[in-house]
Design an enzyme around this catalytic site. Sequence first.
Site, PDB file in Angstrom:
ATOM      1  N   ASP A 233       0.856  -1.188   0.000  1.00  0.00           N
ATOM      2  CA  ASP A 233       0.000   0.000   0.000  1.00  0.00           C
ATOM      3  C   ASP A 233       0.888   1.232   0.000  1.00  0.00           C
ATOM      4  OD1 ASP A 233      -2.273   1.831   0.533  1.00  0.00           O
ATOM      5  OD2 ASP A 233      -3.344   0.011   1.041  1.00  0.00           O
ATOM      6  N   HIS A 256       2.207   2.009  -3.175  1.00  0.00           N
ATOM      7  CA  HIS A 256       1.266   2.906  -3.840  1.00  0.00           C
ATOM      8  C   HIS A 256       1.724   4.352  -3.824  1.00  0.00           C
ATOM      9  CE1 HIS A 256      -2.314  -0.110  -3.207  1.00  0.00           C
ATOM     10  NE2 HIS A 256      -1.285  -0.627  -3.882  1.00  0.00           N
TER      11      HIS A 256
END
Length: 431
Positions: A233, A256
Site C-alpha cells: 500500500d 502505492h
Amino acid sequence: MALREIKALYLVLASAALLLCNKGECSSFGARRGLAADVETVFDVTKFGARPDGRTDGSLQMIRAWNAACKSGAPAKLVFPPGKFVAGEVVFQGPCTTPTPITIEIQGTILSSTDLSVFTQGVWISIENVNGVIVTGGGTLDGRGASAWEYAGGDGAGLLPVSLQMLKVQNGVIQNINLLNSKGFHSKVTWSANITVSDLTITAPADSPNTDGLHISSSQNVNVTNLTIGTGDDCISVGEGNTNIAISKITCGPGHGISIGSLGKRPAEKDVNGVTVTNCTLTGTTNGARIKTYHASPPMRASGIVYEDIIMNVVRNPIVIDQHYNSRKKNQPSRVQISDVHFRNIRGTSASPVAVNLDCSQAVPCQGVEMVDINLAPAPGVAAISSACINTKPTLGGKLTLGQGGCQQCKIYRLISVTEFHACPPKLFNN
C-alpha cells in the site's frame, strides 16, 4: 559493633552489590548501568519472565517490565535482548515518572501473535500518553501478516492491527528498527507532536493489503527521513488533521507511492496544512506524488503541499490529484479544497500513458497548483505519455516535458474550457 564499623561494612556490601549488577548478576529487575545517578537503569524483559524462545507469549511480562521502567523515577531503558519473543496486544502506557526520554531498545526480534482475537484495539504494540520516548535498537518487529491478510477488509474497512503506534506522544523518536510483514499498517503516528521517524526498513509483499509503511494523522511537527519502504500500500500516507509534516530521503517501492490522504471519508475530519516531501526515489510503484480525497466529504482544506526533487522510476501514475478516490457509490462531489500545491523538479519515467493527472473537484476546484521543472518520459513499453487536468489551471514554470513531440493540451473544466499549458513554441508539456 561500633557505628564506624557498621558504616564500613555497609559500604563494602553496597559496593559488592553494584559490582554484581554491573556484571549482569544483579538479582533485582532493574539493573543500573554505571554508578552515576543519571545513567539509565536497564529493565530487561527477560528478567520479568519474557522468554526469547520464539514460542511463549510474553505480552504481560513486557508490560510489567515497561511499568517498572516507566514508574522508576530514574533514567530508564526497556531492553529486548537478542532472541525471538512472541507477543499479542501490548500497550506501553504513560505518563512516566522517569526523566525524559525513556528508551525502548529492541535488539532481537518480536513476533506478533497469529491469534487475531487478542487484538482488541486494532494495534499490536502501542506507546501511549508518553512525553519523551525513543524506540531504537536495530531489531525487528515481525507482524507475521501472512497469517491474517486474507481477512483484510477493502478500502480500509476492518483494518488489521497496526504493528507499532505512537498515540498521544510528545517528543518521540522511532529510529533504527526493522518492520516486517505487518498485518495492517506497519507504523502509525496519531494525535502526537514533535515526532521523528528515521532510519527504518519496512518490508512486505507488493500484494499485501493495507500494509502502509507509515501513516500519520492528527499530528504536528513530524519529521520523517531516511526510510526504505516496500509494501502493498502507500509507502507513507498523510491523513487528516496534520500540520507541519516533513518527509525526505524516502526510497519507496513496491507500493502505492507517497500520498496525502485519503481525505474526507469521515465526518468532522480536520484540515491538512504544511506537508513537504523532498529528495525521494520511487521505483515500480502504482502512484508517485498523490493527493486523494473522497466524494461527499465534509468541507475541509488541504494546503501548503510540496513535492520536490522526486525521482520516478517506472511509476504508473507519477503525479496525481484524485478527488474521486474510491467513490463510485457516492454521487456528491468532494468538498476538500486543495490549494497551494507545488510539484517541483520531478523527473523519471511513467509506466502509464497519463503521467500527470490533476482530477479536481467540480464543487471546489483546485487552486494555486504549481508545476515547475517536470521532466518525465515513457517507460519501456509505453508509446507516449500525456497530461490531463480537470477543474484546475496550474501555473507552469521551468522546463516541462512529457516525452517527445508536440505540445500537450490540458482540459480545464469549470474554470476554463480548453487551454494549452503553453503556446508552441516554446515546447513545455510534450507528448
